[in-house]
Design an enzyme around this catalytic site. Structure first.
Site, PDB file in Angstrom:
ATOM      1  N   HIS A  48      24.139  55.541  -0.649  1.00 58.46           N
ATOM      2  CA  HIS A  48      23.526  54.243  -0.984  1.00 58.46           C
ATOM      3  C   HIS A  48      22.006  54.348  -0.905  1.00 58.46           C
ATOM      4  O   HIS A  48      21.293  53.892  -1.814  1.00 58.46           O
ATOM      5  CB  HIS A  48      24.047  53.189  -0.010  1.00 58.46           C
ATOM      6  CG  HIS A  48      23.389  51.849  -0.129  1.00 58.46           C
ATOM      7  ND1 HIS A  48      23.967  50.786  -0.786  1.00 58.46           N
ATOM      8  CD2 HIS A  48      22.197  51.388   0.355  1.00 58.46           C
ATOM      9  CE1 HIS A  48      23.157  49.742  -0.719  1.00 58.46           C
ATOM     10  NE2 HIS A  48      22.083  50.083  -0.027  1.00 58.46           N
ATOM     11  N   GLU A  49      21.503  54.950   0.155  1.00 59.34           N
ATOM     12  CA  GLU A  49      20.047  55.067   0.329  1.00 59.34           C
ATOM     13  C   GLU A  49      19.446  56.032  -0.680  1.00 59.34           C
ATOM     14  O   GLU A  49      18.354  55.779  -1.216  1.00 59.34           O
ATOM     15  CB  GLU A  49      19.722  55.516   1.761  1.00 59.34           C
ATOM     16  CG  GLU A  49      20.222  54.573   2.852  1.00 59.34           C
ATOM     17  CD  GLU A  49      19.765  53.135   2.657  1.00 59.34           C
ATOM     18  OE1 GLU A  49      18.689  52.924   2.060  1.00 59.34           O
ATOM     19  OE2 GLU A  49      20.485  52.224   3.091  1.00 59.34           O
ATOM     20  N   HIS A  87      18.905  54.178  -3.825  1.00 63.79           N
ATOM     21  CA  HIS A  87      17.653  53.410  -3.875  1.00 63.79           C
ATOM     22  C   HIS A  87      16.497  54.301  -4.323  1.00 63.79           C
ATOM     23  O   HIS A  87      15.662  53.904  -5.138  1.00 63.79           O
ATOM     24  CB  HIS A  87      17.332  52.832  -2.496  1.00 63.79           C
ATOM     25  CG  HIS A  87      18.016  51.533  -2.198  1.00 63.79           C
ATOM     26  ND1 HIS A  87      17.961  50.445  -3.046  1.00 63.79           N
ATOM     27  CD2 HIS A  87      18.761  51.134  -1.115  1.00 63.79           C
ATOM     28  CE1 HIS A  87      18.636  49.432  -2.515  1.00 63.79           C
ATOM     29  NE2 HIS A  87      19.134  49.824  -1.357  1.00 63.79           N
ATOM     30  N   GLU A 143      20.880  45.964  -4.608  1.00 66.78           N
ATOM     31  CA  GLU A 143      21.878  46.405  -3.631  1.00 66.78           C
ATOM     32  C   GLU A 143      23.195  46.757  -4.309  1.00 66.78           C
ATOM     33  O   GLU A 143      23.861  47.730  -3.936  1.00 66.78           O
ATOM     34  CB  GLU A 143      22.103  45.317  -2.568  1.00 66.78           C
ATOM     35  CG  GLU A 143      21.015  45.233  -1.518  1.00 66.78           C
ATOM     36  CD  GLU A 143      20.820  46.540  -0.785  1.00 66.78           C
ATOM     37  OE1 GLU A 143      21.802  47.080  -0.234  1.00 66.78           O
ATOM     38  OE2 GLU A 143      19.682  47.048  -0.787  1.00 66.78           O
TER      39      GLU A 143
END
Length: 295
Positions: free
Chosen positions: A145-146, A149, A225
């Site tokens: 997930h990071e 980003h 997100e």
């Protein structure tokens, strides 16, 4: 190079729109808006609007390390540290970005964040609480997930958006101040410069416009997100990402990370009523449903 071109084009577009807007408003309300005065206001707005945002972006890694007490893993000493670094390395290579710095910050809350000035100059950090309360598969999904980003360029894009909105807030607050001042001044004061109406009108307008700008930035954060969750699912597996979000849902309420890092954490605080529009993260149940319904 493409991001530099995008920044230049955005700056030009903002300047053009504001110049035309100021000319129209000046004619509508009978305000003297000479080219010189418009140029000065526009220059000030762009410098202050974009300046603070980009300084924060450039200093983001340093600020994160200091404010969160992130311990960078330079020479992995334990099996867990070696696994963290290798997992991030593998995901970064798969995503086509440079190897981020990897670190751990001491917090009992399960959380993680990414920050940095570019895709090839980033930091990914996880909390000790995340490592203590999640399985390796779930941590892998959070790291994905990071990395999502970072790979999506969310930090730069949000900074660009914030800069544009800051610029509009500054310029339109002053235009509103001029309109208010023009409404209250007498015909004898036409050549005496701006009056109290300008300062009060600008200040009040800037407060309200800043709230509106923040709401837009937070909407963008919530939207990104969902994209980062998809990236985590692609890098680690959809079920792992769903399980990680469910684990966060089962735990106690996660506190927001400080400052701009909050937008790029794995989870944020909860909000009700009007506060929802100022939240950095959508509800976990919405994110889980989006992944479960994804094809």
């Amino acid at each position: 190079m493409m991001r530099i071109i995008l920044l230049a084009m955005t700056n030009f577009a903002v300047m053009a729109v504001l110049f035309v807007s100021m000319s129209i408003i000046g004619k509508l309300f009978g305000i003297n808006m000479s080219a010189g005065s418009m140029g000065g206001i526009l220059t000030m707005a762009v410098i202050f609007g974009f300046g603070g945002s980009f300084v924060s972006l450039l200093m983001s890694k340093w600020m994160a390390k200091r404010s969160m007490g992130v311990q960078i893993i330079e020479n992995p000493q334990t099996a867990q540290e070696r696994w963290l670094v290798e997992t991030v390395r593998r995901q970064a290579e798969k995503s086509g970005i440079g190897m981020p710095e990897v670190g751990i910050f001491h917090s009992p809350d399960p959380n993680a964040f990414a920050t940095g000035a570019s895709r090839n100059n980033a930091l990914v950090a996880v909390s000790q609480g995340l490592l203590d309360h999640m399985t390796a598969d779930e941590v892998e999904a959070v790291l994905g997930h990071e990395i999502g980003h970072v790979a999506n360029g969310d930090m730069v894009t949000q900074t660009l958006l914030q800069g544009v909105l800051n610029t509009f807030v500054i310029i339109f607050a002053r235009l509103i101040g001029l309109v208010v001042d023009n409404f209250f001044r007498s015909s004898n004061d036409e050549n005496s410069g701006v009056g109290w109406g300008y300062y009060i009108g600008s200040m009040v307008a800037e407060i309200f416009l800043s709230f509106a700008a923040t709401a837009i930035v937070m909407w963008f954060s919530r939207y990104r997100e969902f994209k980062a969750d998809i990236a985590g699912a692609d890098l680690a597996g959809r079920q792992k990402m769903i399980n990680a979000l469910k684990r966060l849902q089962q735990g106690h309420a996660t506190q927001d990370l400080p400052g701009e890092m909050a937008a790029f954490g794995i989870a944020g605080g909860l909000g009700t009523g009007l506060r929802k529009i100022f939240m950095t993260h959508p509800p976990l149940e919405d994110r889980i449903a989006a992944l479960e319904n994804a094809r």
